[in-house]
Write a protein that holds these residues in place. Structure first.
Motif, short mmCIF file in Angstrom:
data_model
loop_
_atom_site.label_atom_id
_atom_site.label_comp_id
_atom_site.label_asym_id
_atom_site.label_seq_id
_atom_site.Cartn_x
_atom_site.Cartn_y
_atom_site.Cartn_z
N ALA A 2 0.84 -1.20 0.00
CA ALA A 2 0.00 0.00 0.00
C ALA A 2 0.88 1.26 0.00
O ALA A 2 1.96 1.27 0.58
CB ALA A 2 -0.90 0.00 1.23
N ASN A 3 0.43 2.26 -0.68
CA ASN A 3 1.12 3.55 -0.72
C ASN A 3 0.33 4.57 0.10
O ASN A 3 -0.89 4.47 0.20
CB ASN A 3 1.22 4.02 -2.17
CG ASN A 3 2.29 3.25 -2.90
OD1 ASN A 3 3.45 3.59 -2.82
ND2 ASN A 3 1.89 2.20 -3.61
N GLU A 4 1.07 5.58 0.62
CA GLU A 4 0.43 6.48 1.59
C GLU A 4 0.37 7.95 1.16
O GLU A 4 1.22 8.41 0.41
CB GLU A 4 1.29 6.51 2.86
CG GLU A 4 1.07 5.40 3.82
CD GLU A 4 1.90 5.64 5.07
OE1 GLU A 4 1.30 5.82 6.13
OE2 GLU A 4 3.14 5.65 4.96
N GLY A 5 -0.59 8.65 1.71
CA GLY A 5 -0.63 10.12 1.68
C GLY A 5 -1.06 10.57 3.06
O GLY A 5 -2.00 10.01 3.63
N TYR A 6 -0.39 11.59 3.62
CA TYR A 6 -0.71 12.03 4.99
C TYR A 6 -1.90 12.98 5.04
O TYR A 6 -2.10 13.78 4.13
CB TYR A 6 0.47 12.80 5.61
CG TYR A 6 1.75 12.04 5.66
CD1 TYR A 6 1.93 10.99 6.54
CD2 TYR A 6 2.80 12.39 4.81
CE1 TYR A 6 3.13 10.29 6.57
CE2 TYR A 6 4.00 11.69 4.84
CZ TYR A 6 4.15 10.65 5.72
OH TYR A 6 5.33 9.96 5.75
N GLY A 7 -2.61 12.93 6.17
CA GLY A 7 -3.57 13.99 6.48
C GLY A 7 -2.79 15.21 6.94
O GLY A 7 -1.59 15.12 7.24
N LYS A 8 -3.45 16.33 7.01
CA LYS A 8 -2.74 17.57 7.37
C LYS A 8 -3.60 18.49 8.25
O LYS A 8 -4.83 18.34 8.31
CB LYS A 8 -2.31 18.34 6.11
CG LYS A 8 -3.50 18.87 5.29
CD LYS A 8 -3.86 20.28 5.61
CE LYS A 8 -5.21 20.79 5.37
NZ LYS A 8 -6.39 20.43 4.93
N VAL A 9 -2.89 19.38 8.91
CA VAL A 9 -3.60 20.44 9.63
C VAL A 9 -2.96 21.76 9.22
O VAL A 9 -1.73 21.88 9.23
CB VAL A 9 -3.57 20.20 11.17
CG1 VAL A 9 -2.16 20.01 11.71
CG2 VAL A 9 -4.25 21.33 11.91
N ILE A 10 -3.78 22.72 8.82
CA ILE A 10 -3.24 24.05 8.50
C ILE A 10 -3.24 24.86 9.79
O ILE A 10 -4.26 25.01 10.45
CB ILE A 10 -4.05 24.75 7.39
CG1 ILE A 10 -4.00 23.92 6.10
CG2 ILE A 10 -3.48 26.16 7.13
CD1 ILE A 10 -4.68 24.53 4.90
N LEU A 11 -2.04 25.32 10.17
CA LEU A 11 -1.90 26.05 11.43
C LEU A 11 -2.09 27.54 11.23
O LEU A 11 -2.54 28.24 12.14
CB LEU A 11 -0.51 25.79 12.02
CG LEU A 11 -0.23 24.32 12.37
CD1 LEU A 11 1.23 24.13 12.74
CD2 LEU A 11 -1.13 23.88 13.52
N PHE A 12 -1.74 28.04 10.05
CA PHE A 12 -1.91 29.46 9.75
C PHE A 12 -2.26 29.68 8.29
O PHE A 12 -1.63 29.10 7.41
CB PHE A 12 -0.60 30.24 10.07
CG PHE A 12 -0.32 30.28 11.55
CD1 PHE A 12 -0.93 31.21 12.37
CD2 PHE A 12 0.53 29.34 12.12
CE1 PHE A 12 -0.70 31.21 13.73
CE2 PHE A 12 0.76 29.34 13.49
CZ PHE A 12 0.14 30.28 14.30
N ASN A 13 -3.30 30.47 8.08
CA ASN A 13 -3.58 31.10 6.79
C ASN A 13 -4.20 30.26 5.69
O ASN A 13 -3.93 30.51 4.50
CB ASN A 13 -2.32 31.81 6.27
CG ASN A 13 -2.08 33.10 7.02
OD1 ASN A 13 -2.93 33.53 7.79
ND2 ASN A 13 -0.94 33.73 6.78
N GLU A 14 -5.04 29.26 6.02
CA GLU A 14 -5.89 28.71 4.97
C GLU A 14 -6.66 29.87 4.35
O GLU A 14 -6.83 30.92 4.99
CB GLU A 14 -6.86 27.64 5.51
CG GLU A 14 -7.59 28.00 6.77
CD GLU A 14 -6.73 27.63 7.97
OE1 GLU A 14 -6.02 28.56 8.42
OE2 GLU A 14 -6.77 26.50 8.46
N HIS A 15 -7.12 29.72 3.19
CA HIS A 15 -7.83 30.74 2.39
C HIS A 15 -6.90 31.86 1.94
O HIS A 15 -6.82 32.13 0.74
CB HIS A 15 -9.06 31.30 3.11
CG HIS A 15 -10.20 30.32 3.12
ND1 HIS A 15 -10.95 30.06 2.00
CD2 HIS A 15 -10.68 29.50 4.09
CE1 HIS A 15 -11.86 29.13 2.29
NE2 HIS A 15 -11.71 28.77 3.54
N PHE A 16 -6.19 32.50 2.88
CA PHE A 16 -5.29 33.57 2.47
C PHE A 16 -4.24 33.00 1.49
O PHE A 16 -3.79 33.68 0.59
CB PHE A 16 -4.60 34.18 3.70
CG PHE A 16 -5.60 34.76 4.67
CD1 PHE A 16 -6.22 35.97 4.40
CD2 PHE A 16 -5.95 34.09 5.84
CE1 PHE A 16 -7.17 36.51 5.27
CE2 PHE A 16 -6.89 34.62 6.72
CZ PHE A 16 -7.50 35.83 6.44
#
Ligand code: MEV
Length: 313
Positions: A2-16
Motif C-alpha cells: 500500500a502507498n500512503e498520503g498524509y492527512g494535514k492540519v493548516i496552522l496558519f492562513n488557509e484561504h489567504f
C-alpha cells in the motif's frame, strides 16, 4: 504494497494562501493508503471507465457520498496527468488507512497522493515526490477547482511546512520538539469550493477591508514561523487565536467551529482555530503534553463531537 498520503492540519492562513499569502501546515500521523491491482473478475461497479474503486476509508457520515462526483473528476485528472488509459486493462483501486475522511483534515489530498503513488508503482513509472505532488495537485483540482497546492504538498512531503503558492515555495520547518494538538470534528461535511468562492466574492465587494486583513495574515505567518522555530508555544497559541479571528472576519468559520474553539480555550489550550476550508469540518487546538491534550479532547467529546489526538512538528 500500500502507498500512503498524509492527512494535514493548516496552522496558519488557509484561504489567504489561495491569494499568495504564506501559510504553515503540518502533516498529522494518520494517512490514507492506496493499492492498485489488475481487475481480474467481479470488481464491483465501474467507478469511471477502466477503474473500479473500493473505498474502505473511515468517514464522517455523508462525506464520501457528497464527494463522489468530485472523486470521479479527481481520478480522471490524475490519469490524464500521468498519460494513463486503463480502459483496455481495467484496474482496481482500493483506498484505506486510518485517516478519517472529514472536511478540514486533507482527506482528499491524502487520497490523491496515495493513489498517485500506487499508480506509479503499478505501472512501474518510478516517479519522484515532486512528480507525485504535481499529480496529486491535479487530483485536488477535481475536489476544489483552483487549489493553492498546500494540502497535496503536506500529504506528499509530510512534516511541518512553510508554503507559498506564488512564487512557489515549500520550506521544511522544524520545531525543537513535536507538540500535541487536538483536532475537533464538527461532523459537518463542507464544500471547499463554495468556501473559497465565498471569500473571492466578498473580497471583490470589500477590497479595502480584505486588503487590510490579508496584510495582517501575511505578517502573522512570518511571526508564527519564528515562534514555531523557537518552540515558543505560548506565542504560537496566541497567534492561532488571532488567525481564527481573521478567518471569522472573512466569514469561513461556523457556529460549531467557534463553539469547539471556545471549548478548547476554556479547557486550557494555548490557542485554537478552525482549520482547512471551514464552514464545518475541523478545528485544531494547541495542547502541549499528553495531560492537556487529553483534557481538551475529552471536553470536545463531552460536547458530542469527535476529537483526534495527534502531533505537529
Ligand atoms: C483547504 O484545506 C485550504 C484552502 O486554503 C484551499 C486551498 O488552499 O486550496 C481553503
Amino acid at each position: 504494497m500500500a502507498n500512503e498520503g498524509y492527512g494535514k492540519v493548516i496552522l496558519f492562513n488557509e484561504h489567504f494562501v489561495v491569494y499568495g499569502i504564506p501559510a504553515i501546515a503540518s502533516a498529522v500521523d494518520r494517512s490514507t493508503t492506496a493499492t492498485v491491482e489488475p481487475c481480474m473478475t467481479s470488481c464491483g461497479g465501474e467507478f469511471i471507465p477502466g477503474v473500479y474503486l473500493e473505498d474502505q476509508r473511515p468517514e464522517t457520515p455523508g462525506y464520501k457520498e457528497s464527494k463522489i462526483d468530485q472523486q470521479r473528476d479527481s481520478i480522471r485528472y490524475m490519469l490524464e496527468a500521468m498519460d494513463l488509459d486503463p480502459t483496455p486493462k481495467p484496474i482496481k483501486v482500493t483506498l484505506g488507512g486510518e485517516l478519517m475522511c472529514a472536511s478540514g483534515i486533507g482527506a482528499s489530498a491524502a487520497s490523491c497522493t496515495a493513489m498517485a503513488r500506487a499508480l506509479s508503482d503499478f505501472y512501474s513509472l518510478d516517479l519522484d515526490d515532486d512528480r507525485i505532488n504535481e499529480i496529486a495537485y491535479q487530483g485536488e483540482r477535481g475536489y476544489h477547482g483552483t487549489p493553492s497546492g498546500i494540502d497535496n504538498t503536506a500529504a506528499t512531503f509530510g512534516g511541518l511546512i512553510w508554503f507559498r503558492k506564488e512564487p512557489p515555495t515549500m520550506d521544511r520547518m522544524k520545531m525543537p520538539q513535536q507538540v500535541e494538538v487536538v483536532m475537533g470534528n464538527t461532523g459537518k461535511v463542507a464544500d471547499t469550493t463554495a468556501a473559497v468562492a465565498g471569500v473571492r466574492e466578498r473580497r471583490e465587494q470589500n477590497p479595502e477591508k480584505y486588503g487590510a486583513l490579508f496584510d495582517e495574515a501575511s505578517e502573522m505567518a512570518a511571526t508564527a514561523r519564528e515562534a514555531l522555530n523557537a518552540g515558543d508555544l505560548e506565542k504560537v497559541g496566541r497567534l492561532m487565536d488571532e488567525n481564527h479571528r481573521l478567518l471569522q472576519e472573512i466569514e469561513v468559520s461556523s457556529p460549531e467551529l467557534d463553539l469547539l474553539v471556545d471549548v478548547a480555550r476554556a479547557n486550557g489550550a494555548l490557542g485554537a482555530k478552525m482549520t482547512g476550508g471551514g464552514l464545518g469540518g475541523n478545528m485544531v487546538a494547541l495542547t502541549p503534553g499528553k495531560e492537556l491534550q487529553e483534557k481538551v479532547a475529552k471536553a470536545i467529546e463531552a460536547e458530542g463531537y469527535a476529537a483526534l489526538r495527534t502531533r505537529i512538528g
